[in-house]
Design a protein around this motif. Structure first.
Motif, short mmCIF file in Angstrom:
data_model
loop_
_atom_site.label_atom_id
_atom_site.label_comp_id
_atom_site.label_asym_id
_atom_site.label_seq_id
_atom_site.Cartn_x
_atom_site.Cartn_y
_atom_site.Cartn_z
N UNK A 282 0.84 -1.19 0.00
CA UNK A 282 0.00 0.00 0.00
C UNK A 282 0.88 1.25 0.00
N UNK A 283 0.36 2.38 -0.53
CA UNK A 283 1.15 3.61 -0.57
C UNK A 283 1.58 4.08 0.81
N UNK A 284 2.82 4.56 0.87
CA UNK A 284 3.36 5.13 2.10
C UNK A 284 2.98 6.61 2.15
N UNK A 285 1.98 6.95 2.95
CA UNK A 285 1.46 8.32 2.99
C UNK A 285 2.45 9.31 3.57
N UNK A 286 3.50 8.80 4.24
CA UNK A 286 4.48 9.70 4.84
C UNK A 286 5.54 10.15 3.84
N UNK A 287 5.52 9.56 2.66
CA UNK A 287 6.50 9.92 1.63
C UNK A 287 5.76 10.53 0.44
N UNK A 288 6.43 11.43 -0.31
CA UNK A 288 5.76 12.08 -1.45
C UNK A 288 5.54 11.11 -2.60
N UNK A 289 4.49 11.35 -3.36
CA UNK A 289 4.28 10.66 -4.63
C UNK A 289 4.39 11.70 -5.73
N UNK A 290 4.54 11.26 -6.95
CA UNK A 290 4.74 12.18 -8.07
C UNK A 290 4.15 11.58 -9.34
N UNK A 291 3.88 12.44 -10.29
CA UNK A 291 3.40 11.98 -11.61
C UNK A 291 4.58 11.96 -12.55
N UNK A 292 4.72 10.88 -13.32
CA UNK A 292 5.82 10.74 -14.27
C UNK A 292 5.27 10.42 -15.64
N UNK A 293 5.78 11.11 -16.65
CA UNK A 293 5.40 10.88 -18.04
C UNK A 293 6.63 10.44 -18.81
N UNK A 294 6.55 9.27 -19.44
CA UNK A 294 7.64 8.71 -20.24
C UNK A 294 7.24 8.83 -21.71
N UNK A 295 8.04 9.55 -22.50
CA UNK A 295 7.75 9.75 -23.91
C UNK A 295 8.86 9.14 -24.76
N UNK A 296 8.48 8.29 -25.72
CA UNK A 296 9.42 7.58 -26.58
C UNK A 296 9.27 8.11 -28.01
N UNK A 297 10.38 8.39 -28.66
CA UNK A 297 10.32 8.87 -30.04
C UNK A 297 11.52 8.35 -30.83
N UNK A 298 11.30 8.19 -32.13
CA UNK A 298 12.38 7.77 -33.01
C UNK A 298 13.32 8.95 -33.27
N UNK A 299 14.60 8.63 -33.47
CA UNK A 299 15.60 9.61 -33.85
C UNK A 299 16.39 9.05 -35.03
N UNK A 300 17.16 9.89 -35.72
CA UNK A 300 17.97 9.37 -36.84
C UNK A 300 18.93 8.27 -36.44
N UNK A 301 19.36 8.28 -35.17
CA UNK A 301 20.33 7.28 -34.71
C UNK A 301 19.70 6.17 -33.88
N UNK A 302 18.39 6.22 -33.65
CA UNK A 302 17.76 5.19 -32.85
C UNK A 302 16.49 5.67 -32.19
N UNK A 303 16.56 5.99 -30.90
CA UNK A 303 15.37 6.40 -30.16
C UNK A 303 15.75 7.31 -29.01
N UNK A 304 14.75 8.05 -28.53
CA UNK A 304 14.96 8.98 -27.42
C UNK A 304 13.85 8.76 -26.39
N UNK A 305 14.21 8.79 -25.14
CA UNK A 305 13.26 8.72 -24.04
C UNK A 305 13.34 10.02 -23.24
N UNK A 306 12.20 10.68 -23.09
CA UNK A 306 12.10 11.88 -22.27
C UNK A 306 11.22 11.56 -21.07
N UNK A 307 11.77 11.68 -19.89
CA UNK A 307 11.04 11.39 -18.66
C UNK A 307 10.81 12.69 -17.90
#
Length: 335
Positions: free
Chosen positions: A108-133
């Motif tokens: 169960x979530x630990x209410x004494x510690x912060x939680x956060x929202x995370x967005x992971x975005x994946x895209x192609x690049x000329x050399x492969x791929x990029x991940x932006x978090x």
């Protein structure tokens, strides 16, 4: 080092990490969607993660524990850290969004510690791929607290391991047989890529017409009873009989959770010839995840104790599961 940029914005309460890879977009996505792979890099080398749940779909959830390791690879006496993800959005293979937080020993979530929202975005690049978090914090104090706890350094260390995972093509190839991984004294994960869609694999596991065609273990057995549990609270019962012999055994249990077509949780008890009366049962959590080459089927089995775990593994259970999965591809999915 794949990380090419880190930007902290105290006004927007965000931290953005950009990482570039030579691997393809789908290969990078699979590394995050497959629990066998993500646990090889999500924690830093000194604090590797073990994922006991990872259903990557809207409304799904991941649960993991990060355990400190000594320099020789053995466990140390340090404190473990538990975490969870709640999946808010998934758009394979381009992005996913989670609520990330710390967890208590019971998950169960630990209410004494912060939680956060995370967005992971994946895209192609000329050399492969990029991940932006991009991590979204609730308050400047939480951003500062987590940075002080080493969040940025931990991400750098963790992501520094991804290249090795991406280069390891054989360990997670679609043509590998079912394999078991011991996660703890009581838990084992059996995983295999099935050549079929998530919906096809789900249907094959929940159809009284399809199950007798493939869920047979080694050759020479027939499923003579197939009662399917289709909703939470319902029960199932399967009985197998050895062809040409008066030998049979059965499996039965109750549906505890069901989220078609991605996840189901059931209890399981075995009975029949050669099985001791009152043998302890298990809890089985099945997760289906689309990956390159088909569907990753992951079954987390929880046993009463390590002794029972080892006895069951010693019976050739995984080999019987592989025979069934191969038959599923051949007889039902046409692979």
């Amino acid at each position: 080092m794949p990380i090419t940029a880190v930007h902290k914005d105290p006004e927007a309460l965000t931290m953005t990490v950009v990482a570039d890879f030579t691997a393809s977009l789908t290969r990078l996505w699979d590394a995050y969607s497959d629990p066998r792979q993500i646990e090889k890099f999500w924690g830093p080398p000194s604090y590797p993660a073990t994922f006991t749940r990872h259903d990557m779909c809207v409304g799904g959830r991941s649960e993991y524990v990060m355990s400190p390791q000594a320099f020789d690879g053995a466990g140390s006496d340090g404190e473990v850290s538990r975490g969870y993800w709640e999946f808010i959005d998934v758009k394979a293979p381009h992005s996913f969004e989670v609520r990330d937080g710390f967890a208590l020993p019971d998950g169960t979530p630990n209410a004494e510690m912060p939680s956060m929202r995370m967005v992971f975005t994946f895209e192609e690049t000329p050399d492969g791929s990029r991940l932006t978090t991009t991590t979204y914090f609730n308050a400047i104090a939480e951003l500062e607290q987590l940075i002080e706890m080493g969040m940025e350094d931990g991400m750098r260390e963790a992501m520094g391991q991804i290249d090795a995972v991406l280069a390891d093509l054989r360990s997670f190839a679609a043509d590998l047989p079912a394999a078991a991984q011991i996660l703890s004294d009581t838990q084992v994960r059996v995983a295999r890529v099935i050549r079929g869609s998530v919906q096809q694999v789900w249907d094959a596991h929940h159809s009284a017409d399809l199950l007798p065609k493939w869920l047979l273990g080694p050759d020479g057995w027939s499923m003579t009873t197939c009662e399917v549990g289709a909703a939470v609270g319902e029960t199932y019962r399967w009985i197998w009989t050895q062809d040409g012999a008066d030998v049979s055994f059965g499996s039965s249990g109750e549906v505890l959770e069901m989220n078609p077509p991605f996840r189901s949780v059931t209890t399981e008890s075995m009975a029949g010839d050669g099985i001791p009366e009152g043998a302890p049962g298990t809890t089985n959590e099945m997760t289906l995840t689309p990956v390159d080459g088909g569907t990753l089927l992951s079954v987390l089995i929880t046993y009463p104790n390590a002794e029972i775990r080892d006895i069951v593994l010693g019976t050739g259970m995984v080999g019987g599961m592989e025979a069934s999965y191969a038959r599923l591809e051949r007889e039902v999915l046409g692979g």
